[in-house]
Structures are given as structure tokens and as C-alpha cells.
Motif scaffolding. Structure first.
Motif, PDB file in Angstrom:
ATOM      1  N   UNK A 115       0.835  -1.204   0.000  1.00  0.00           N
ATOM      2  CA  UNK A 115       0.000   0.000   0.000  1.00  0.00           C
ATOM      3  C   UNK A 115       0.870   1.254   0.000  1.00  0.00           C
ATOM      4  N   UNK A 116       1.944   1.243   0.778  1.00  0.00           N
ATOM      5  CA  UNK A 116       2.862   2.388   0.804  1.00  0.00           C
ATOM      6  C   UNK A 116       3.487   2.611  -0.570  1.00  0.00           C
ATOM      7  N   UNK A 117       3.862   1.540  -1.242  1.00  0.00           N
ATOM      8  CA  UNK A 117       4.422   1.659  -2.593  1.00  0.00           C
ATOM      9  C   UNK A 117       3.379   2.228  -3.556  1.00  0.00           C
ATOM     10  N   UNK A 118       2.125   1.822  -3.404  1.00  0.00           N
ATOM     11  CA  UNK A 118       1.052   2.358  -4.250  1.00  0.00           C
ATOM     12  C   UNK A 118       0.909   3.861  -4.053  1.00  0.00           C
ATOM     13  N   UNK A 119       0.902   4.311  -2.784  1.00  0.00           N
ATOM     14  CA  UNK A 119       0.792   5.747  -2.517  1.00  0.00           C
ATOM     15  C   UNK A 119       2.022   6.503  -3.015  1.00  0.00           C
ATOM     16  N   UNK A 123       1.998   9.580  -5.604  1.00  0.00           N
ATOM     17  CA  UNK A 123       2.728  10.818  -5.362  1.00  0.00           C
ATOM     18  C   UNK A 123       3.617  11.157  -6.555  1.00  0.00           C
ATOM     19  N   UNK A 124       4.255  10.158  -7.115  1.00  0.00           N
ATOM     20  CA  UNK A 124       5.129  10.346  -8.272  1.00  0.00           C
ATOM     21  C   UNK A 124       4.325  10.814  -9.487  1.00  0.00           C
ATOM     22  N   UNK A 125       3.086  10.376  -9.596  1.00  0.00           N
ATOM     23  CA  UNK A 125       2.205  10.744 -10.724  1.00  0.00           C
ATOM     24  C   UNK A 125       1.301  11.935 -10.400  1.00  0.00           C
ATOM     25  N   UNK A 129      -2.071  13.613 -12.454  1.00  0.00           N
ATOM     26  CA  UNK A 129      -3.331  13.454 -11.731  1.00  0.00           C
ATOM     27  C   UNK A 129      -3.964  14.811 -11.428  1.00  0.00           C
ATOM     28  N   UNK A 130      -3.143  15.813 -11.128  1.00  0.00           N
ATOM     29  CA  UNK A 130      -3.674  17.161 -10.893  1.00  0.00           C
ATOM     30  C   UNK A 130      -4.391  17.687 -12.133  1.00  0.00           C
ATOM     31  N   UNK A 131      -3.857  17.378 -13.302  1.00  0.00           N
ATOM     32  CA  UNK A 131      -4.529  17.820 -14.542  1.00  0.00           C
ATOM     33  C   UNK A 131      -5.837  17.065 -14.751  1.00  0.00           C
TER      34      UNK A 131
END
Length: 140
Positions: A115-119, A123-125, A129-131
Motif C-alpha cells: 500500500x505504501x508503494x502504491x501511494x 505521489x510520483x504521478x 493526476x492534478x490535470x
């Protein structure tokens, strides 16, 4: 006639205006607002959130009340990414690691790492995602 897609709207107050962004403070309230005993209850909560929205040239000033608008489909998608997928990863990870005969503690820790790796990937993307989850401001 074009049909508008459903939107999610929140009232907010302009906190700061810069060339690039507009900061808007919204107050999230719990479902306790409808309860008559909310004054005596310590469970009722209000949380201020500060949103930074790209400045598209809309003329707003500090202290002005505006609507923050987001497409409903983007809101549902963000809930799916932030809550549904991590819970599925956690449950499926625990089940898989337990089936692989790992100790319960190891299975839980590895699932939490998953789950931490998923988050971390989210964060990296964050820029793309903001767009995708772009919000806009509507004057009242």
C-alpha cells in the motif's frame, strides 16, 4: 442542446491570489451538522482545507466567496484511487501472503509495504493526476 455533466460544488473563501494560483479555503463538515445534539458532542468536527487552483484569469479578491467546482466523475475516480484500490491491495496482499505460508505479521507488514508503494506511485504521478482532477472557480 448540450447536456452538462454533473458536478461537485463547495463554497469557499479566497485566501490568496497570485499570478499562478488562487488559494481557496473550504470548510469540510461532518454529517453531524444535521444532528440536534452536535453542540454537546465532541464527535462533531469541522476541518478547514486549503485548495490551490491554477489561476485562469478569473477576477477574484481575497475574502470573496466562490464555488469550487469539480466534475462528479473525477470525484468518484479520486475516491476510487485514494481509498478503494489501497483497501483492495491490503486485503488481497494479506490473503496472498498468508496463502504463501508467511507468518501473519509478515503478511500484514508486506501488505502495508504494498500500500505504501502504491501511494508513492500516486505521489510520483501527482502532476498528471492534478490535470485529470482539475477544479475550477465559479463566482457567485
Amino acid at each position: 442542446m448540450l447536456q452538462q455533466s454533473p458536478t461537485i460544488k463547495h463554497l469557499g473563501v479566497v485566501d490568496e491570489v497570485t499570478e499562478r494560483t488562487i488559494s481557496i479555503r473550504i470548510t469540510s463538515t461532518s454529517a453531524c451538522d444535521a444532528c440536534g445534539a452536535r453542540q454537546a458532542c465532541s464527535m462533531a468536527d469541522q476541518v478547514d482545507k486549503l485548495l490551490r487552483i491554477p489561476n485562469t484569469g478569473i477576477a477574484v479578491v481575497k475574502g470573496e466567496t466562490v464555488n469550487v467546482v469539480m466534475e462528479a466523475s473525477a470525484g468518484y475516480w479520486s475516491v476510487f484511487l485514494a481509498y478503494v484500490i489501497p483497501i483492495l491491495l491490503l486485503v488481497l496482499g494479506i490473503a496472498l501472503f498468508t496463502l504463501l505460508s508467511l507468518a501473519d505479521v509478515a503478511a500484514v507488514l508486506l501488505s502495508l509495504a504494498l500500500v505504501a508503494a502504491y501511494y508513492a506511485i500516486l505521489f510520483w504521478l501527482r502532476k498528471p493526476l492534478e490535470r485529470k482532477f482539475a477544479m475550477r472557480i465559479e463566482k457567485l
